[in-house]
Design a protein around this motif. Structure first.
Motif, PDB file in Angstrom:
ATOM      1  N   ILE A 102       0.885  -1.162   0.000  1.00 53.56           N
ATOM      2  CA  ILE A 102       0.000   0.000   0.000  1.00 53.56           C
ATOM      3  C   ILE A 102       0.920   1.209   0.000  1.00 53.56           C
ATOM      4  O   ILE A 102       1.626   1.449   0.958  1.00 53.56           O
ATOM      5  CB  ILE A 102      -0.915   0.002   1.229  1.00 53.56           C
ATOM      6  N   HIS A 103       0.960   1.943  -1.088  1.00 55.85           N
ATOM      7  CA  HIS A 103       1.955   3.011  -1.203  1.00 55.85           C
ATOM      8  C   HIS A 103       1.310   4.372  -1.437  1.00 55.85           C
ATOM      9  O   HIS A 103       0.102   4.497  -1.522  1.00 55.85           O
ATOM     10  CB  HIS A 103       2.961   2.671  -2.294  1.00 55.85           C
ATOM     11  N   TYR A 104       2.168   5.347  -1.547  1.00 57.01           N
ATOM     12  CA  TYR A 104       1.712   6.724  -1.600  1.00 57.01           C
ATOM     13  C   TYR A 104       1.865   7.379  -2.962  1.00 57.01           C
ATOM     14  O   TYR A 104       1.625   8.553  -3.101  1.00 57.01           O
ATOM     15  CB  TYR A 104       2.437   7.548  -0.531  1.00 57.01           C
ATOM     16  N   GLY A 105       2.294   6.660  -3.966  1.00 54.85           N
ATOM     17  CA  GLY A 105       2.329   7.209  -5.301  1.00 54.85           C
ATOM     18  C   GLY A 105       3.447   8.190  -5.563  1.00 54.85           C
ATOM     19  O   GLY A 105       3.412   8.933  -6.534  1.00 54.85           O
ATOM     20  N   THR A 106       4.455   8.255  -4.705  1.00 54.43           N
ATOM     21  CA  THR A 106       5.610   9.116  -4.923  1.00 54.43           C
ATOM     22  C   THR A 106       6.847   8.359  -4.456  1.00 54.43           C
ATOM     23  O   THR A 106       6.759   7.481  -3.621  1.00 54.43           O
ATOM     24  CB  THR A 106       5.462  10.468  -4.182  1.00 54.43           C
ATOM     25  N   GLY A 150      10.299  12.846  -2.428  1.00 57.87           N
ATOM     26  CA  GLY A 150      10.002  13.419  -1.120  1.00 57.87           C
ATOM     27  C   GLY A 150      11.200  14.132  -0.517  1.00 57.87           C
ATOM     28  O   GLY A 150      11.081  15.226   0.057  1.00 57.87           O
ATOM     29  N   ILE A 151      12.379  13.549  -0.646  1.00 57.64           N
ATOM     30  CA  ILE A 151      13.607  14.170  -0.129  1.00 57.64           C
ATOM     31  C   ILE A 151      13.901  15.465  -0.884  1.00 57.64           C
ATOM     32  O   ILE A 151      14.221  16.486  -0.294  1.00 57.64           O
ATOM     33  CB  ILE A 151      14.789  13.190  -0.209  1.00 57.64           C
ATOM     34  N   LEU A 186       4.999  18.913   1.354  1.00 57.80           N
ATOM     35  CA  LEU A 186       4.704  17.559   0.880  1.00 57.80           C
ATOM     36  C   LEU A 186       3.204  17.319   0.994  1.00 57.80           C
ATOM     37  O   LEU A 186       2.629  17.430   2.065  1.00 57.80           O
ATOM     38  CB  LEU A 186       5.456  16.525   1.705  1.00 57.80           C
ATOM     39  N   ASN A 187       2.595  17.030  -0.101  1.00 61.50           N
ATOM     40  CA  ASN A 187       1.167  16.766  -0.131  1.00 61.50           C
ATOM     41  C   ASN A 187       0.980  15.300  -0.518  1.00 61.50           C
ATOM     42  O   ASN A 187       0.679  14.987  -1.660  1.00 61.50           O
ATOM     43  CB  ASN A 187       0.477  17.702  -1.122  1.00 61.50           C
ATOM     44  N   ILE A 188       1.190  14.432   0.460  1.00 60.05           N
ATOM     45  CA  ILE A 188       1.143  12.998   0.187  1.00 60.05           C
ATOM     46  C   ILE A 188      -0.134  12.423   0.782  1.00 60.05           C
ATOM     47  O   ILE A 188      -0.403  12.564   1.960  1.00 60.05           O
ATOM     48  CB  ILE A 188       2.371  12.284   0.788  1.00 60.05           C
ATOM     49  N   LYS A 189      -0.893  11.786  -0.069  1.00 62.09           N
ATOM     50  CA  LYS A 189      -2.110  11.108   0.359  1.00 62.09           C
ATOM     51  C   LYS A 189      -2.058   9.681  -0.162  1.00 62.09           C
ATOM     52  O   LYS A 189      -1.599   9.438  -1.277  1.00 62.09           O
ATOM     53  CB  LYS A 189      -3.338  11.810  -0.211  1.00 62.09           C
ATOM     54  N   PRO A 190      -2.534   8.740   0.638  1.00 58.55           N
ATOM     55  CA  PRO A 190      -2.535   7.353   0.157  1.00 58.55           C
ATOM     56  C   PRO A 190      -3.354   7.212  -1.123  1.00 58.55           C
ATOM     57  O   PRO A 190      -4.423   7.783  -1.230  1.00 58.55           O
ATOM     58  CB  PRO A 190      -3.179   6.569   1.301  1.00 58.55           C
ATOM     59  N   ILE A 191      -2.811   6.474  -2.078  1.00 56.97           N
ATOM     60  CA  ILE A 191      -3.576   6.213  -3.297  1.00 56.97           C
ATOM     61  C   ILE A 191      -4.283   4.868  -3.203  1.00 56.97           C
ATOM     62  O   ILE A 191      -5.043   4.498  -4.061  1.00 56.97           O
ATOM     63  CB  ILE A 191      -2.680   6.254  -4.555  1.00 56.97           C
TER      64      ILE A 191
END
Length: 183
Positions: free
Chosen positions: A29-33, A38-39, A48-53
């Motif tokens: 289950i990943h975050y698409g980035t 991210g670094i 960082l606008n990370i949402k679970p995909i």
């Protein structure tokens, strides 16, 4: 995270030359980035606008060339047959294929089977279905042992502990087994 790869002579003295490494793990289950994106964003001061995909539950079975009946000793040799069915919501990460030789002097992990489901129960069911149809011939493996763990009704309960194998050894091992190497 880094490791020292060599000592180099610099300016009249030995200096440790480190090899910087980024610990990268894979997730069902990943975050698409990527971790690298991210670094980069972090160091550039970007938000960082990370949402679970993907949502749900994942469970992983690690398959090793080892003999559970013999203290989980490695089982090097040639893989004559390796079959793990490909299905929806299943990821197969194996470093070996049919005909490969598993050497005696390296980690004996053959690969991972990762199942995804809407919840833990469904993920376990998906994994059990794939493991039931999988087979490895030519070497000993823990495939049958892992299958018995996944199919055990007590494994499906949320309150299992690290003593699961010890408690259920009579159902997991083919023959009586003394818990000498499992803690």
């Amino acid at each position: 995270m880094s490791s020292i790869s060599k000592l180099i002579w610099f300016d009249g003295k030995f200096v440790k030359h480190s090899n910087a490494k980024i610990p990268v793990t894979t997730h069902a289950i990943h975050y698409g980035t990527s971790i690298f994106e991210g670094i980069r964003a972090y160091w550039n001061g970007e938000k960082l606008n990370i949402k679970p995909i993907s949502k749900g539950h994942a469970i992983e079975a690690r398959i090793y060339a080892e003999n559970p009946q013999n203290g989980f000793l490695p089982s090097p040799g040639r893989i004559e047959k390796l079959f793990i069915p490909r299905k929806k919501n299943i990821r197969i990460d194996f470093g070996y294929t049919e005909g490969n030789k598993v050497p005696p002097n390296y980690d004996s992990m053959l690969g991972k089977v990762i199942a995804k489901g809407n919840d833990r129960k469904q993920a376990i069911s998906n994994l059990a279905g794939v493991l039931k149809k999988s087979h490895i011939l030519g070497i000993e493996s823990n495939l049958h042992f892992v299958r018995k763990i996944i199919e055990n009704p007590s494994f499906k309960k949320p309150d299992i502990g690290t003593d699961f194998i010890k408690i259920h050894q009579d159902k997991l091992f083919l023959a009586p087994y003394h818990m000498l190497t499992i803690y």
